[in-house]
Design an enzyme around this catalytic site. Structure first.
Site, PDB file in Angstrom:
ATOM      1  N   TYR A 145      84.366 -18.212   5.084  1.00 33.55           N
ATOM      2  CA  TYR A 145      83.801 -16.968   4.575  1.00 33.55           C
ATOM      3  C   TYR A 145      83.886 -15.723   5.680  1.00 33.55           C
ATOM      4  O   TYR A 145      83.831 -14.810   5.456  1.00 33.55           O
ATOM      5  CB  TYR A 145      82.470 -16.757   3.601  1.00 33.55           C
ATOM      6  CG  TYR A 145      82.616 -17.388   2.401  1.00 33.55           C
ATOM      7  CD1 TYR A 145      83.917 -17.984   1.811  1.00 33.55           C
ATOM      8  CD2 TYR A 145      81.291 -17.973   1.826  1.00 33.55           C
ATOM      9  CE1 TYR A 145      83.905 -18.665   0.744  1.00 33.55           C
ATOM     10  CE2 TYR A 145      81.628 -18.625   0.740  1.00 33.55           C
ATOM     11  CZ  TYR A 145      82.860 -19.000   0.014  1.00 33.55           C
ATOM     12  OH  TYR A 145      82.820 -19.773  -1.023  1.00 33.55           O
ATOM     13  N   LYS A 195      85.135 -32.847   4.268  1.00 32.06           N
ATOM     14  CA  LYS A 195      86.373 -33.234   3.904  1.00 32.06           C
ATOM     15  C   LYS A 195      86.986 -33.787   5.467  1.00 32.06           C
ATOM     16  O   LYS A 195      88.125 -33.306   5.804  1.00 32.06           O
ATOM     17  CB  LYS A 195      87.177 -32.157   3.259  1.00 32.06           C
ATOM     18  CG  LYS A 195      88.404 -32.609   2.677  1.00 32.06           C
ATOM     19  CD  LYS A 195      88.099 -33.666   1.577  1.00 32.06           C
ATOM     20  CE  LYS A 195      89.656 -33.784   0.925  1.00 32.06           C
ATOM     21  NZ  LYS A 195      89.238 -35.053   0.043  1.00 32.06           N
ATOM     22  N   ASP A 227      85.203 -33.863  -2.979  1.00 31.66           N
ATOM     23  CA  ASP A 227      85.747 -34.396  -4.155  1.00 31.66           C
ATOM     24  C   ASP A 227      85.181 -35.532  -4.753  1.00 31.66           C
ATOM     25  O   ASP A 227      84.845 -35.801  -6.207  1.00 31.66           O
ATOM     26  CB  ASP A 227      87.284 -34.732  -4.046  1.00 31.66           C
ATOM     27  CG  ASP A 227      87.743 -35.517  -2.886  1.00 31.66           C
ATOM     28  OD1 ASP A 227      86.968 -35.717  -2.015  1.00 31.66           O
ATOM     29  OD2 ASP A 227      88.741 -35.938  -2.671  1.00 31.66           O
ATOM     30  N   ASP A 251      78.912 -23.657  -1.634  1.00 26.66           N
ATOM     31  CA  ASP A 251      78.955 -22.648  -2.710  1.00 26.66           C
ATOM     32  C   ASP A 251      79.285 -23.491  -3.821  1.00 26.66           C
ATOM     33  O   ASP A 251      78.855 -23.017  -5.039  1.00 26.66           O
ATOM     34  CB  ASP A 251      80.076 -21.786  -2.442  1.00 26.66           C
ATOM     35  CG  ASP A 251      80.069 -20.323  -3.048  1.00 26.66           C
ATOM     36  OD1 ASP A 251      79.363 -20.453  -4.138  1.00 26.66           O
ATOM     37  OD2 ASP A 251      80.804 -19.553  -2.889  1.00 26.66           O
ATOM     38  N   ASP A 255      76.459 -24.905  -7.377  1.00 26.82           N
ATOM     39  CA  ASP A 255      76.711 -24.576  -8.441  1.00 26.82           C
ATOM     40  C   ASP A 255      76.500 -25.456  -9.366  1.00 26.82           C
ATOM     41  O   ASP A 255      76.184 -25.404 -10.739  1.00 26.82           O
ATOM     42  CB  ASP A 255      77.873 -23.616  -8.680  1.00 26.82           C
ATOM     43  CG  ASP A 255      77.525 -21.957  -8.446  1.00 26.82           C
ATOM     44  OD1 ASP A 255      76.366 -21.603  -8.176  1.00 26.82           O
ATOM     45  OD2 ASP A 255      78.458 -21.060  -8.487  1.00 26.82           O
TER      46      ASP A 255
END
Length: 363
Positions: A145, A195, A227, A251, A255
């Site tokens: 970001y 990852k 994942d 992020d 959620d």
């Protein structure tokens, strides 16, 4: 701590002012128990600040936050300001700037479910019966970001866009230390999400955590690819205690942690720096479609205040009183519209009523 504690109140847009009013009710009730002089000052931020000052984070607001000991934040943004370029919109030009300005590199989002709200969760009852109480820790000021270079180039079929994921060693080390210390106060387990089978930043992230873990021998450190982690959260959330992740993966997974609890309207968050200066905000958005209707759920905003009291005021006892009051009100069947499941004991109440009820049950 000084005998004066200043809180900057930033209600924001949409339902922000409505739910913030309920948190202020609670603050006015508990501040007499805190044995400290609490001063609140309200400032414009987000779209409402754009309308008044032409910018989402006016100098007056930033100065007010700098002169405060903590920030209680509502929600910003909405379709009204979608015509603006991305770097001028309320979300990016206020909240992200505040995080960067105050070096709020750690985001805490607790996720647990009230037993009488099982019907709201997408998970099956046999999974929920195992229970879960997760603290999701997200790195907040680094990663993709904020990485450079980023942008768009080229024309026609050769046009392309690009973003850069970048993490410095000090960024990973500082949030890792915080995560280990939070784990020591809980069940002494961390699951780090990455990852590392694809990304260089994740390989470095994993290496640094492994090295630091030797200093925290009481904490069990596990690793999981993002994942697999989102699958495991649906399958068996009870296996997680502290989840640690990068900005992007945090992020996503925070959620999902919110959704399995049944309502994002119940979940608070805290963004802290290494001095525990914090910005406290509900996990949900500004919900402009229901703004002004007195039906929004104020629980996340009230719990954000509870986190402020716990982490910035260092008073777990009063924080727990607020949490207990919320649980009592829900046990009695009171629900805002988003929590209503048409059970026989449920009573739909307004935003104002929910705030008043919670305030009354704080003892």
């Amino acid at each position: 701590m000084s005998n004066v504690f200043k809180i900057a109140i930033l209600p924001g847009d949409g339902i922000g002012p409505e739910i913030m009013n309920q948190a202020i009710k609670v603050l006015n009730k508990v501040k007499y128990y805190l044995n400290i002089n609490i001063i609140t000052n309200e400032y414009l931020v987000g779209g409402s600040a754009i309308d008044t000052y032409g910018e989402a984070l006016p100098k007056k607001t930033l100065l007010g936050c700098e002169e405060s000991n903590a920030i209680l934040f509502g929600s910003v943004g909405g379709p009204k300001w979608d015509y603006l370029p991305l770097n001028k919109r309320p979300e990016k030009n206020s909240l992200l700037k505040l995080r960067k300005h105050f070096n709020l590199f750690i985001n805490l989002r607790p996720a647990y479910i009230y037993k009488n709200l099982y019907m709201l969760s997408p998970l099956k009852k046999n999974i929920l019966d195992k229970g879960f109480n997760i603290l999701c820790i997200r790195e907040l000021t680094g990663g993709i970001y904020f990485g450079n270079p980023n942008g768009r180039k080229g024309t026609g079929i050769n046009e392309y866009a690009f973003d850069t994921e970048i993490y410095y060693r000090f960024e990973i080390e500082r949030i890792a230390h915080m995560a280990f210390n939070f784990a020591l106060q809980r069940n002494k387990t961390i699951c780090s999400i990455d990852k590392a089978n694809v990304l260089n930043t994740s390989i470095m992230w994993r290496e640094i955590l492994k090295n630091l873990s030797h200093k925290y021998s009481q904490v069990k450190l596990n690793f999981m690819y993002i994942d697999n982690a989102v699958m495991q959260l649906m399958k068996n959330p009870s296996q997680f205690d502290v989840i640690l992740s990068t900005n992007l993966f945090g992020d996503i997974i925070s959620d999902q942690c919110a959704m399995i609890t049944g309502s994002i309207g119940n979940l608070p968050s805290a963004s802290l720096n290494n001095k525990f200066f914090g910005l406290y905000e509900p996990a949900g958005g500004s919900a402009p479609d229901i703004a002004g209707k007195n039906i929004a759920n104020p629980i996340a905003q009230i719990l954000s205040l509870s986190m402020l009291i716990e982490y910035s005021l260092k008073n777990k006892n009063i924080s727990k009183k607020i949490e207990n009051a919320i649980e009592q009100v829900l046990n009695l069947g009171y629900r805002t519209k988003d929590l209503f499941t048409n059970q026989s004991n449920e009573i739909i109440v307004t935003t104002e009523d929910m705030g008043t009820l919670i305030t009354e049950y704080i003892t």
